[in-house]
Design an enzyme around this catalytic site. Structure first.
Site, PDB file in Angstrom:
ATOM      1  N   ASP A  93       0.841  -1.193   0.000  1.00  0.00           N
ATOM      2  CA  ASP A  93       0.000   0.000   0.000  1.00  0.00           C
ATOM      3  C   ASP A  93       0.884   1.254   0.000  1.00  0.00           C
ATOM      4  OD1 ASP A  93      -1.356  -2.258   0.985  1.00  0.00           O
ATOM      5  OD2 ASP A  93      -2.796  -1.085   2.123  1.00  0.00           O
TER       6      ASP A  93
ATOM      7  N   LYS B 203     -10.515 -10.241  -7.065  1.00  0.00           N
ATOM      8  CA  LYS B 203     -10.772  -9.528  -5.813  1.00  0.00           C
ATOM      9  C   LYS B 203     -10.527  -8.028  -5.966  1.00  0.00           C
ATOM     10  CE  LYS B 203      -9.314  -9.203  -0.995  1.00  0.00           C
ATOM     11  NZ  LYS B 203      -8.332  -9.628  -0.015  1.00  0.00           N
TER      12      LYS B 203
ATOM     13  N   GLU C 145      -6.152 -11.600  -4.637  1.00  0.00           N
ATOM     14  CA  GLU C 145      -5.824 -12.645  -3.655  1.00  0.00           C
ATOM     15  C   GLU C 145      -6.816 -13.810  -3.656  1.00  0.00           C
ATOM     16  OE1 GLU C 145      -5.670 -10.097  -0.272  1.00  0.00           O
ATOM     17  OE2 GLU C 145      -3.645  -9.394  -0.721  1.00  0.00           O
TER      18      GLU C 145
END
Ligand code: IFM
Length: 798
Positions: free
Chosen positions: A366, A616, A504
């Protein structure tokens, strides 16, 4: 997590000019509603959510926005960047959640106060984003009809990062007599089992009382807090403040005689150092507290407000014509600026910043992919400090690579203070099922993500010193990892097997496009960096090459591997396959499950989801942004059209990337929809987990969607380029950028772009892919959308 209510419905905004009045002499109130977040309702069930949103932090400490007078649901918490604890030998490091210092209770007359004995008559909680200030005003009454009014502000000083400060005004509307106030540390269920030393001490100083507290983590970090309290306008009535210390609480108790209608003020200063910062944290805390007490609270607040004002000058994104978007972007910038500390290279920003304990405070990709662009282009010292954290944790990354049988550096998927892998090996699903977590073993793209941020930082800042002393080593070691990670197989191509990409849902897959493309980029970029280092810092380069035993031919070998990297491109369909075998998976129409509140992998089951094409979070779509120069626009369009409807946005990282890419591809309505979805993640709690901290990557993504998406910024070695796609409903987007130490001012309208170079060396600028121009300092170039293309129509000195 589908259709959410509009973000601002719950966080209501005041009418212009309706902000609360200032605490006297303390600060200049912000009354522009576009700089304020306001909670005007008191909804105890949403308390933890607001604590995250209204957190004040400064990259060193973070103080959640808990109500200063406890409610049964309050969890006042203080976080310190980099202060992790390991509670039992088998547990993972987690960011220490210290009890927050708060106003615990007040007793009017003989009525000993517990929150439930009061009723809240008025409540108004506000985050002043311009000044980095949390404020609250409330009126409450007890059972005997006594009514008190309290106005209060809190900051985490941006000027002195070891300092938090709180100032309160009390007025009793109808009662004269004794008031007992207890300030203190409240241990709530969320706080860590940290040990406070019983040797808490208290003394009077010429500026009020001062208390000293020490706590120790299980790992031996000493946390030293010095707390100064000062009560004004009460000299006649203040009776012996004293400190009361029990296992659960440390209270600062004050009793004063008050008169109805008279205002009393209490200032409180908290200074914190730990043994990570300095050998004698106790002495450092005391010394700084004494200096601040001598200077006064007003001066400290002024320094803080000035520091925020300087930060906003290089970061504020203005949106003309969309107030919700404006506030959301300011909220994003506020938390981004609050999360980083340019003065500390040993810490990075966790997935929730310092606003909550989600993900145990761990650091993910991130930071490099979602946050770094903001810091690189608005506050390079913060970006550098964050990258230095990766430099200081290189040895842990080398160990991880070695343990898995590779060379070079494989960064931890989840990282804490040392850089060792701290991803939990298993998790519990909402259905109570225990499942293995493989990201710590297989999510290897993190190494390329770190490398990407290093190169982007260097490109935008020209910080050769960083590249030569630290960044270059990261690039070499990550390239080395990729060179050992895969294999040239019978088809003559380099394959990387058994990984997890950003999506994921699909584990242990082969040739994940995101991983392979980023690895290819990493290999090529490291070879380019080797040339730059050799040229710009030959001595350092020789030493580095010697230390790493890097052969002369190694960069050439990286280039050769990059050339034969398997990329999953299907030229006949103008498509990139997300991983080997993806196109053969079951197709599922997500629309048939809408709306749904549980994640789709829970509804379908993990095994079933794995066998489908459901994604996802942005995976190939990430590449369309990060490596846009390598992907032809036709292929980008086809890929986006294919993957977007298959993406579930089960991660908060996903909608912002979709907003960004949709805008770049000219799909403005869709981009705006994703932009809104992103801002609602925190402001409307649309993923239901804002209580554990703000989603800092989504906030970084929101800024990127505005700057790289709607304004269409591209960076290259020579300067900046824009491909504007300003929504028609936004009259204009305006923002500053720092490019190689120079300030660029950008203003984009739907059919107009103005780029001004404030200072420094001439810069190459291009808008809309037409001819590049050379912009001199002090000049503004004006471009217009005419006959289907962007043209420079004026250049003036301003
Ligand atoms: O890094 C992300 C990951 O991509 C998806 N799950 C949450 C992590 C932390 O934000």
């Amino acid at each position: 997590m589908s259709d959410s209510p509009d973000s601002m419905r719950q966080v209501a905004m005041p009418e212009s000019g309706a902000a609360e009045a200032a605490l006297p002499g303390e600060f200049i109130p912000t009354d522009d509603p576009l700089w304020l977040m306001i909670d005007g309702e008191f909804t105890p069930a949403r308390e933890h959510e607001f604590e995250s949103l209204f957190c004040v932090s400064n990259g060193y400490l973070g103080n959640r926005g808990a109500l200063p007078i406890g409610t049964a649901l309050s969890a006042p918490t203080l976080f310190l960047a980099g202060v992790f604890d390991v509670i039992a030998p088998s547990s993972l490091p987690e960011l220490v959640a210290l009890p927050g210092w708060t106003l615990l209770s007040q007793s009017i007359g003989h009525d000993h106060a517990a929150p439930e004995n009061f009723s809240i008559l008025d409540h108004h909680r506000l985050l002043d984003m311009r000044q980095g200030m949390f404020r609250r005003e409330f009126r409450f009454g007890d059972k005997e009809g006594h009514i008190m009014r309290i106005r209060f502000l809190r900051i985490a000083s941006m000027a002195e990062r070891h300092v938090a400060l709180q100032s309160s005004l009390f007025v009793s509307e109808n009662y004269s007599g004794q008031l007992e106030i207890r300030f203190g540390f409240l241990r709530s269920p969320g706080t860590s089992s940290i040990i406070f030393s019983p040797s808490a001490s208290s003394r009077e100083t010429p500026f009020g009382s001062a208390h000293f507290l020490e706590a120790k983590t299980h790992t031996g970090i000493t946390i030293a807090l010095a707390l100064g309290s000062h009560f004004s306008a009460a000299a006649d009535g203040l009776r012996e403040p004293y400190i009361r210390h029990t296992a659960d609480q440390t209270d600062d108790v004050m009793k004063i005689e008050i008169k109805a209608g008279k205002t009393y003020r209490n200032d409180w200063i908290e200074v914190c150092y730990t043994s990570r910062d300095i050998k004698q944290p106790q002495e450092a805390s005391v010394a700084l507290l004494q200096r601040l007490q001598a200077d006064g609270v007003t001066a400290a607040i002024r320094r803080h407000v000035d520091a925020w004002s300087r930060r906003w000058q290089t970061a504020d994104v203005e949106i003309e014509g969309d107030e919700d978007a404006q506030r959301a972007l300011r909220f994003a910038c506020y938390h981004l600026m609050s999360a980083a500390n340019p003065e500390d290279e040993r810490v990075s920003v966790g997935a929730k910043g310092l606003t909550g304990s989600g993900y145990k405070g761990h650091v993910f990709w991130d930071t490099e992919i979602f946050l770094l662009p903001f810091y690189t282009l608005t506050d390079p010292p913060s970006a550098r400090a964050l990258l230095m954290y990766r430099f200081h944790t290189l040895s842990a990354a080398r160990d991880k690579a070695r343990q898995q049988g590779y060379r070079g550096a494989l960064y931890a998927w989840e990282s804490a203070d040392t850089g060792e892998e701290v991803t939990p090996p298993w998790a519990i699903t909402p259905m109570g099922e225990v499942i293995p977590v493989l990201t710590g073993i297989e999510a290897h793209h993190i190494s390329a993500d770190v490398a990407y941020a290093v190169w982007q930082y260097w490109t935008a800042t020209g910080d050769d010193e960083f590249l030569c002393s630290a960044g270059g080593e990261i690039l070499m070691e990550t390239a080395r990892f990729w060179a050992s990670r895969g294999q040239i197989e019978d088809d003559g191509l380099y394959h990387i097997r058994n990984v997890i990409g950003p999506d994921e849902y699909h584990e242990s897959i082969d040739d994940n496009a995101y991983t392979n493309w980023m690895a290819q980029w990493n290999l090529e970029c490291a070879a380019a960096a080797a040339r730059v280092l050799k040229e710009r810092c030959p001595d350092q380069w020789r030493r580095l090459a010697g230390r790493l035993a890097l052969h002369e031919e190694e960069p050439q070998a990286w280039l050769a591997l990059g050339r034969v990297m398997y990329t999953g491109v299907h030229p006949e369909h103008c498509m990139i396959e997300q991983f080997d075998g993806y196109f053969a998976l079951e197709e599922i129409d997500l629309a048939q499950y809408a709306p749904h509140s549980l994640p789709i992998d829970i509804i379908l089951g993990r095994e079933h989801t794995r066998r489908t094409q459901l994604v996802k979070q942005a995976d190939v779509v990430m590449l369309l942004h990060l490596l846009s120069a390598r992907i032809p626009s036709g292929m980008a369009q086809t890929c986006f059209r294919y993957y977007e409807p298959r993406t579930e946005h089960g991660s908060s990282l996903s909608p912002a990337m979709h907003a960004l890419v949709a805008a770049r591809l000219g799909n403005i309505d869709m981009a705006l929809r994703y932009f809104r979805q992103t801002r609602e993640i925190d402001l409307a709690n649309n993923m239901g987990n804002a209580a554990s901290g703000v989603h800092i990557a989504a906030l970084g993504g929101l800024w990127q969607a505005a700057v790289f998406g709607f304004a269409g910024l591209n960076l290259n070695e020579r300067g900046v380029a824009f491909m504007p796609h300003c929504p028609a409903g936004w009259r204009a987007i305006r923002f500053p950028l720092l490019w190689r130490g120079q300030r660029i001012e950008v203003r984009i309208e739907p059919a107009l772009a103005e780029i001004r170079l404030a200072d420094g060396m001439p810069l190459q600028v291009v808008v809309g892919g037409s001819t590049e121009i050379r912009l001199e300092a002090g000049w503004q170039s004006r471009w217009e959308w005419l006959e289907g293309t962007w043209k420079e129509t004026a250049r003036e000195y301003r």
